[in-house]
Design an enzyme around this catalytic site. Structure first.
Site, mmCIF file in Angstrom:
data_model
loop_
_atom_site.group_PDB
_atom_site.id
_atom_site.type_symbol
_atom_site.label_atom_id
_atom_site.label_comp_id
_atom_site.label_asym_id
_atom_site.label_seq_id
_atom_site.Cartn_x
_atom_site.Cartn_y
_atom_site.Cartn_z
ATOM 1 C CB SER A 275 45.241 40.513 84.160
ATOM 2 O OG SER A 275 45.958 40.853 83.007
ATOM 3 C CG ASP B 218 48.096 43.496 76.638
ATOM 4 O OD1 ASP B 218 49.159 43.083 76.135
ATOM 5 O OD2 ASP B 218 47.589 42.993 77.657
#
Ligand code: S3P
Length: 440
Positions: free
Chosen positions: A25, A322
């Site tokens: 990210s 996730d």
């Protein structure tokens, strides 16, 4: 090319002291935001997985100068907010939802035309969740049925600031709206029902933007002042907690193991898995907590031991979104039932991860059920039988979760394709082998 692989229970415990690749990210954001800043940003620890390399290529195509000096060490000279140029060709974002959605935000407020596509997995994923709010700034989009890629974007010449309440807890959608707001006159406001990872907010401030965050009920309102001058500012990318999860859970499950992962990002909006494993009784110890490049980091040591089933509340989902496949693998070895609540978003990840995680476990003899949006894993207090074949559906996290299951299960676990591991965790196989894992 597909890469099938089998994982076997090792004859000796896993042991070692390792680092994992940079946070995915943060790596995407570092390249994008630096590409909009004036001056040269040096990035260290950048994840060189395929997803992030797609972002690097896209930023080059949009006019930023992006150079790799050494492994993980990159330099980006940005074009300034509003300075992106029209790309000459289609932007191919590969397997990466984050790259596609955040880039859609950047492009929406630049006066240019662009077409974006991706691999078969990304072309199945919903994009309307970003094009709907982004149209509010004046951008026009044309996509395939269901709002799917390829997507044509006509950015707004004079973008309006967006005010938007997220219907789903998604850091990607929040970030897309904020990024469009960079080149809009006035204040862009996003309200999220539950706090999601705040790397965009933190990094925009790091580059000089004015971002305010206020609590609102159980969520937050984020306000960005439009058309800031972003100034180059160096970035240190921490180890990805979502990647560290795999060797750490492997160490918890293989008897006698002890593994330390150093320099793991510990942003509190990313650490739901570690909190859940702690509640399950896992031997996880944190050391050397520090702040690096504006993000908290630390060293985590996992020591093998028994786990118990727990109830994971839905509001924790954004902080471990996730990590459910690998948590489900841990839960399959625990004593008692683990109920993971509120997992609707898993259905629109790189694969339908809710169905695929249940199938992964069921194929290997674990007892698992889907009830509405909840995943229930009935752990037997011992590793499941194994011996199954797992279909990974172009999903890197399913591939790694299945391999970790194979290290604990009684019989080897076969995985149809491990090629997609390269999208987020290059070097996963040799790193795990170095700890004592057995793959063939
Ligand atoms: C990400 C946000 C999450 C996560 C993804 C990375 C990000 O997606 O699953 O791997 O970098 O913002 P959603 O925002 O769709 O939940």
């Amino acid at each position: 090319m597909t890469k099938p692989l089998s994982a076997y229970r090792p004859t000796i415990p896993l042991a070692g002291d390792i680092t994992v690749p940079g946070d995915k990210s943060i790596s995407h954001r570092a390249l994008m935001f630096a590409g909009l800043a004036i001056g040269e940003t040096r990035i260290s620890g950048l994840l060189e997985g395929e997803d992030v390399l797609r972002t690097a290529a896209a930023m080059r195509a949009l006019g930023a100068e992006v150079t790799r000096d050494a492994p993980g060490a990159w330099r980006v000279s940005g074009v300034g907010v509003g300075g992106l140029r029209e790309p000459e060709d289609v932007l191919d974002m590969g397997n990466s939802g984050t790259a596609a959605r955040l880039l859609a935000g950047l492009l929406a407020s630049h006066p240019l035309f662009a077409v974006m596509t991706g691999d078969a997995s990304l072309r199945r994923r919903p994009m309307r969740r970003v094009t709907e709010p982004l149209a509010l700034c004046g951008a026009h989009f044309a996509a395939r049925a269901g709002g799917r890629l390829p997507l044509a974007i006509e950015g707004a010449a004079e973008a309006l600031p967006i005010e938007y309440r997220l219907p789903v807890a998604s850091a990607q959608v929040k970030s897309a709206v904020l990024l469009a707001g960079l080149n809009a006159r006035g204040a862009t406001r996003v309200e999220e029902p539950v706090p999601t990872r705040d790397h965009s907010e933190n990094m925009l401030r790091h580059f000089g933007a004015t971002v305010t965050v206020e609590a609102a009920g159980s969520g937050r309102v984020i306000t960005l002042a439009g058309q800031p001058e972003l100034t180059a500012s160096d970035i240190v990318v921490p180890g990805d907690p979502s990647s560290a999860a795999f060797p750490l859970v492997a160490a918890l499950l293989v008897p006698g193991s002890r593994v330390t992962v150093r320099g793991v990002g510990l942003n509190p909006l990313r650490t739901g898995l570690f909190q859940t494993l702690h509640e399950m009784g896992a031997g996880l110890a944190l050391a050397n907590e520090r702040v690096e490049g504006g993000e908290p980091v630390g060293d985590i040591t996992a020591t093998a031991g028994e786990l118990i089933g727990v109830d994971v509340p839905p509001e924790r989902a954004p902080s471990m979104i996730d990590e459910y496949p690998i948590l489900a693998v841990a839960a399959a070895t625990a004593r008692g039932t683990t109920r993971m609540r509120g997992l609707a978003e898993l259905r629109v990840k790189e694969s339908d991860r809710l169905a695929a995680t249940a199938a992964l476990l069921a194929a290997n003899g674990a007892r698992v059920e889907i009830e509405g949006d909840d995943l229930l894993v009935h752990g037997a207090g011992a590793p499941p039988p194994g011996g199954g074949m797992v279909e990974t559906h172009m999903d890197h996290r399913l591939a790694m979760s299945a391999l970790v299951l194979g290290l604990a299960a009684a019989a080897p676990v076969r995985v149809d394709d491990t090629a997609f591991i390269e999208t987020s965790f290059p070097g996963f196989i040799p790193l795990m082998t170095g700890l004592g894992a057995c793959f063939a």
